[in-house]
Design an enzyme around this catalytic site. Sequence first.
Site, short mmCIF file in Angstrom:
data_model
loop_
_atom_site.label_atom_id
_atom_site.label_comp_id
_atom_site.label_asym_id
_atom_site.label_seq_id
_atom_site.Cartn_x
_atom_site.Cartn_y
_atom_site.Cartn_z
CG LEU A 44 -1.98 -1.21 1.33
CD1 LEU A 44 -2.64 -1.26 2.63
CD2 LEU A 44 -2.93 -1.16 0.19
CB SER A 45 0.40 4.84 -1.06
OG SER A 45 -0.62 5.04 0.17
CD GLU A 46 3.25 6.65 3.27
OE1 GLU A 46 4.10 5.81 3.99
OE2 GLU A 46 3.55 7.50 2.41
CB THR A 47 2.66 0.06 6.36
OG1 THR A 47 2.42 -0.75 5.20
CG2 THR A 47 2.75 -0.72 7.52
#
Length: 262
Positions: A44-47
């Site tokens: 995902l774009s961020e964790t």
Amino acid sequence: MRLKLFQVDAFTDNVFGGNPAAVVPLEKWLADADLQKIAMENNLSETGFFVPEKEGGFHIRWFTPEVEVNLCGHATLATSHVIFNHLEWPGFELEFKSRSGLLKVRRESGLLKLNFPTDKPKEVEYNEKLADCFDKKPLAVLKGSADYLMIFDDEEYVRNVIPNLEAIKKLDAEGVIISAKGKSGADFVSRFFAPQLGIPEDPVTGSAHTVLVPYWAQITGKKQMIARQLSQRGGELFCADNDDRVELGGKAVTFLEGEINF
């Protein structure tokens, strides 16, 4: 090792909208290499990862599939949603230590309100490298601490433009924000591209609004504004300009609860 994992759609009240972020609660920090591998596996774009602090509050870090970043709004919103709703935090405010200093999140009137430092952009010269990124010259070009901001005269152009991601990747920045004055209830609209971070287009970007809010507050003369990010998933932010701080309000919904095993 078994770790809890949540996937939360941020800046939306509908699953499949807003910006999805993974959230991983930790009791103590893992090795940086392991954090990066988990973020890469989540894809995902961020964790967002967080650990409790002894003196209260939490320490938060954010990873794209490729790198650790200094600030991420939607993953902070998603993390706060997890702490309030799944970990049953009793209060109405959270504090996070981060690479960008102290961040606060308040639960109020059905929204989670992020309190972040302002990143006031400064005008810069339009050059050939910037011209290669889009097929239209912007009205203005500015730069915050990490991202370029290009202002266009038409919401529909922002909505429909196809960026040159290879050109954006070559810029001396983490990404490029494009924005225009909004229509139909939004004060301004935007999109955000960061292929150099492994994110061709981010659906809804809280950190970009630390640049956008002070710019549009100066242009419109408003302290309270509604913003929309015009990605395919889309998202809405309720923004306030507080001089050296910005407030970004939004909703979040849980899509997935699971467990990481490695």
